[in-house]
Design a protein around this motif. Structure first.
Motif, mmCIF file in Angstrom:
data_model
loop_
_atom_site.group_PDB
_atom_site.id
_atom_site.type_symbol
_atom_site.label_atom_id
_atom_site.label_comp_id
_atom_site.label_asym_id
_atom_site.label_seq_id
_atom_site.Cartn_x
_atom_site.Cartn_y
_atom_site.Cartn_z
ATOM 1 N N PRO A 57 -28.184 -34.693 75.006
ATOM 2 C CA PRO A 57 -27.587 -35.311 76.207
ATOM 3 C C PRO A 57 -28.612 -35.375 77.321
ATOM 4 N N HIS A 58 -28.680 -36.518 77.993
ATOM 5 C CA HIS A 58 -29.757 -36.726 78.954
ATOM 6 C C HIS A 58 -29.276 -36.997 80.366
ATOM 7 N N GLY A 59 -28.234 -37.786 80.543
ATOM 8 C CA GLY A 59 -27.798 -38.172 81.881
ATOM 9 C C GLY A 59 -26.420 -37.641 82.206
ATOM 10 N N LEU A 60 -26.218 -37.301 83.497
ATOM 11 C CA LEU A 60 -24.933 -36.790 83.980
ATOM 12 C C LEU A 60 -24.584 -37.460 85.291
ATOM 13 N N THR A 61 -23.300 -37.682 85.511
ATOM 14 C CA THR A 61 -22.846 -38.132 86.829
ATOM 15 C C THR A 61 -21.393 -37.729 87.005
ATOM 16 N N ILE A 62 -20.976 -37.661 88.266
ATOM 17 C CA ILE A 62 -19.598 -37.330 88.604
ATOM 18 C C ILE A 62 -18.915 -38.578 89.157
ATOM 19 N N ASP A 63 -17.735 -38.885 88.639
ATOM 20 C CA ASP A 63 -16.897 -39.941 89.198
ATOM 21 C C ASP A 63 -16.177 -39.349 90.403
ATOM 22 N N LYS A 64 -16.621 -39.724 91.600
ATOM 23 C CA LYS A 64 -16.088 -39.117 92.822
ATOM 24 C C LYS A 64 -14.626 -39.471 93.071
ATOM 25 N N ARG A 65 -14.095 -40.447 92.379
ATOM 26 C CA ARG A 65 -12.689 -40.812 92.542
ATOM 27 C C ARG A 65 -11.755 -39.759 91.946
ATOM 28 N N LEU A 69 -16.547 -35.923 84.669
ATOM 29 C CA LEU A 69 -17.962 -35.830 84.323
ATOM 30 C C LEU A 69 -18.277 -36.856 83.245
ATOM 31 N N LEU A 70 -19.290 -37.693 83.484
ATOM 32 C CA LEU A 70 -19.760 -38.655 82.491
ATOM 33 C C LEU A 70 -21.110 -38.201 81.962
ATOM 34 N N VAL A 71 -21.274 -38.278 80.640
ATOM 35 C CA VAL A 71 -22.482 -37.804 79.970
ATOM 36 C C VAL A 71 -23.050 -38.913 79.103
ATOM 37 N N SER A 72 -24.360 -39.157 79.226
ATOM 38 C CA SER A 72 -25.020 -40.045 78.263
ATOM 39 C C SER A 72 -25.517 -39.163 77.110
ATOM 40 N N ASP A 73 -24.790 -39.224 76.009
ATOM 41 C CA ASP A 73 -25.112 -38.446 74.811
ATOM 42 C C ASP A 73 -26.138 -39.245 74.023
ATOM 43 N N PHE A 82 -15.574 -36.512 80.345
ATOM 44 C CA PHE A 82 -14.805 -35.275 80.360
ATOM 45 C C PHE A 82 -14.109 -35.156 81.715
ATOM 46 N N ASP A 83 -13.044 -34.352 81.774
ATOM 47 C CA ASP A 83 -12.525 -34.014 83.095
ATOM 48 C C ASP A 83 -13.395 -32.908 83.675
ATOM 49 N N GLU A 84 -13.118 -32.474 84.898
ATOM 50 C CA GLU A 84 -14.022 -31.549 85.577
ATOM 51 C C GLU A 84 -14.094 -30.178 84.909
ATOM 52 N N SER A 85 -13.115 -29.841 84.087
ATOM 53 C CA SER A 85 -13.142 -28.560 83.387
ATOM 54 C C SER A 85 -13.822 -28.655 82.029
ATOM 55 N N SER A 303 -34.467 -26.719 77.841
ATOM 56 C CA SER A 303 -35.061 -27.669 78.771
ATOM 57 C C SER A 303 -33.977 -28.391 79.555
ATOM 58 N N PRO A 304 -33.653 -27.915 80.759
ATOM 59 C CA PRO A 304 -32.685 -28.637 81.592
ATOM 60 C C PRO A 304 -33.273 -29.971 82.036
ATOM 61 N N VAL A 305 -32.608 -31.060 81.696
ATOM 62 C CA VAL A 305 -33.174 -32.382 81.951
ATOM 63 C C VAL A 305 -32.442 -33.137 83.053
ATOM 64 N N ALA A 306 -31.180 -32.767 83.337
ATOM 65 C CA ALA A 306 -30.405 -33.475 84.359
ATOM 66 C C ALA A 306 -29.411 -32.518 84.981
ATOM 67 N N VAL A 307 -28.961 -32.869 86.187
ATOM 68 C CA VAL A 307 -28.003 -32.030 86.904
ATOM 69 C C VAL A 307 -27.064 -32.925 87.709
ATOM 70 N N ALA A 308 -25.803 -32.532 87.792
ATOM 71 C CA ALA A 308 -24.819 -33.231 88.612
ATOM 72 C C ALA A 308 -24.006 -32.182 89.353
ATOM 73 N N ALA A 309 -23.533 -32.528 90.558
ATOM 74 C CA ALA A 309 -22.844 -31.554 91.405
ATOM 75 C C ALA A 309 -21.430 -32.003 91.728
ATOM 76 N N LYS A 310 -20.491 -31.074 91.687
ATOM 77 C CA LYS A 310 -19.137 -31.367 92.143
ATOM 78 C C LYS A 310 -19.179 -31.661 93.640
ATOM 79 N N PRO A 311 -18.396 -32.619 94.112
ATOM 80 C CA PRO A 311 -18.433 -32.983 95.541
ATOM 81 C C PRO A 311 -18.141 -31.829 96.485
ATOM 82 N N ASP A 312 -17.332 -30.852 96.055
ATOM 83 C CA ASP A 312 -17.003 -29.736 96.952
ATOM 84 C C ASP A 312 -18.047 -28.628 96.920
ATOM 85 N N GLY A 313 -19.079 -28.783 96.098
ATOM 86 C CA GLY A 313 -20.173 -27.824 96.080
ATOM 87 C C GLY A 313 -19.926 -26.560 95.296
#
Length: 341
Positions: A57-65, A69-73, A82-85, A303-313
C-alpha cells in the motif's frame, strides 16, 4: 594547498547559500526543538480487505466529509475504502490500461464533492471516479508538457476542487482543475535554493491554501504559500551522508500531511519512522515503526511511505509498504492547540 583552498571555498559558499534566509524564505537543515511535545500509541493494524492481503500500500487520504480512509493498494491494483476504525466499506479497480484500470496506482485523493482521484504511475495519467468508484474521466500522457507526466505519485485536492500532482521524474508539482485543465506549476527541478525539487513523492494542501511537498531526494520537506516557501530537513550538500534521525533531519521523506492548526506529519521512510512537527516546522516527536518478525520475512526494516491525519488530530494512519499494512496511531499533544482547522 592550492587544491584544498578552492574546495573549501566551494563548500563554504554552498553552506552560506543554503543557510541564508530572508522575509520570504526560511531554510534549515536541522530540526529545531518545539516547546510542545506529543506521544503516539498504536490503535489498530489493517492487513487485508475482502479476504485479500494488502500488497505494498502506497497512498492514503481521508475523506473529510465522513472520516473514511482511502488506500491505494498498489501491488493489488485497487483502491480500498475503510471507515475511520478500519472496517472495510468498498474497493474498485484492477490491473489494466482501460478506463478504471491501473498499473500501479500510487496515490488517492478526495475532492470536496466526494470525487476520487488516482495517480496511475506507469500509465502517466490521473483518473477521476465518483465516490462509488465509477470511472468519470482521465488526463495525462507521457512527457514533460503541461498536461503530461513522468510517473505521477502524490495527489491532493484543495477546497476549490483543484488537483495537485507530484510529477516525480519531472520534479515539479502540477495543478489542474477538477476536469484536468492545467492551471500552474509549483517548484522546479533542482537541488539548491527556494522551491527546487528533486523527485517529489507527495503533496498535501492545507485549508489556508499552503502546500506541503515531500522533497524526497533533497532529503527535506517544503511548504509553499503566497509569501514564499519554507523548508526543513537535511540539505547541506545533496551528496553528503544524511543523518540517522532524531532532530538532525530526514532521510528520504516520502509522505507528508497537515494536521489541525498547522501540525505537520512526515513519513520519514529512510529512517523507518514517522515524525510530527509543529506549525513552525519544529520537532515535536517521532515514532519508529517496529521491526517485522524475521521468522516470517527476511526484511529487517519496515518503511513508512505515506501518512494521513484525522481532521480532529487524534490519530494518524501510516502506510508500511515493506510489511504491506496500515498502522493506526493515536496521538496525544501536550499544550498544543488543535482548535483550528
Amino acid at each position: 594547498m592550492n587544491l584544498i583552498r578552492p574546495i573549501l571555498l566551494i563548500i563554504l559558499a554552498s553552506i552560506t547559500l543554503l543557510a541564508c534566509s530572508d522575509s520570504r524564505n526560511s531554510w534549515s537543515w536541522a530540526l529545531q526543538e518545539s516547546p510542545f511535545s506529543m506521544s503516539y500509541h498504536p490503535l489498530n493494524v489493517l492487513e487485508e480487505a475482502e479476504g485479500q492481503r494488502l500488497k505494498e500500500p502506497h497512498g492514503l487520504t481521508i475523506d473529510k466529509r465522513n472520516g473514511n480512509l482511502l488506500v491505494s493498494d498498489t501491488g493489488n491494483q485497487r483502491i480500498i475504502v475503510f471507515d475511520e476504525s478500519g472496517k472495510f466499506i468498498q474497493q474498485f479497480g484492477k490491473k489494466g490500461d482501460g478506463p478504471g484500470e491501473f498499473s500501479h496506482p500510487m496515490d488517492v485523493a478526495v475532492g470536496p464533492d466526494g470525487s476520487i482521484y488516482v495517480s496511475d504511475y506507469f500509465q502517466d495519467r490521473i483518473q477521476k471516479f465518483t465516490s462509488d468508484g465509477n470511472y468519470i474521466l482521465e488526463w495525462g500522457t507521457p512527457g514533460e508538457g503541461k498536461t503530461q507526466f513522468n510517473a505521477p505519485t502524490g495527489l491532493a485536492v484543495d477546497r476549490a476542487g483543484n488537483v495537485y500532482v507530484a510529477d516525480f521524474y519531472n520534479s515539479v508539482i502540477k495543478v489542474f482543475s477538477a476536469e484536468g485543465q492545467f492551471l500552474r506549476t509549483i517548484g522546479s527541478a533542482g537541488q539548491f535554493g527556494p522551491g527546487k525539487l528533486d523527485y517529489p513523492t507527495d503533496v498535501n494542501v492545507n485549508t489556508d491554501g499552503s502546500v506541503l511537498v515531500a522533497d524526497t531526494y533533497n532529503y527535506r520537506i517544503q511548504r509553499f504559500n503566497l509569501s514564499g516557501s519554507s523548508a526543513w530537513g537535511w540539505h547541506l550538500l545533496w551528496f553528503f551522508p544524511r543523518p540517522g534521525g532524531a532532530t538532525q533531519g530526514f532521510k528520504e521523506p516520502t509522505g507528508t500531511t497537515f494536521g489541525p492548526n498547522g501540525v505537520i506529519h512526515v513519513a520519514d521512510g529512510g529512517n523507518h519512522r514517522v515524525v510530527t512537527l509543529d506549525s513552525s516546522g519544529a520537532f515535536m516527536g517521532d515514532w519508529p515503526l517496529p521491526d517485522i518478525d524475521l521468522e516470517k520475512d527476511a526484511q529487517t526494516y519496515n518503511s513508512p511511505v505515506a501518512v494521513a491525519a484525522k481532521p480532529d488530530g487524534t490519530a494518524i494512519y501510516v502506510a508500511d509498504i515493506v510489511n504491506s499494512r496500515i498502522i493506526i496511531l493515536g496521538i496525544e499533544y501536550e499544550g498544543y492547540p488543535l482548535s483550528k482547522r
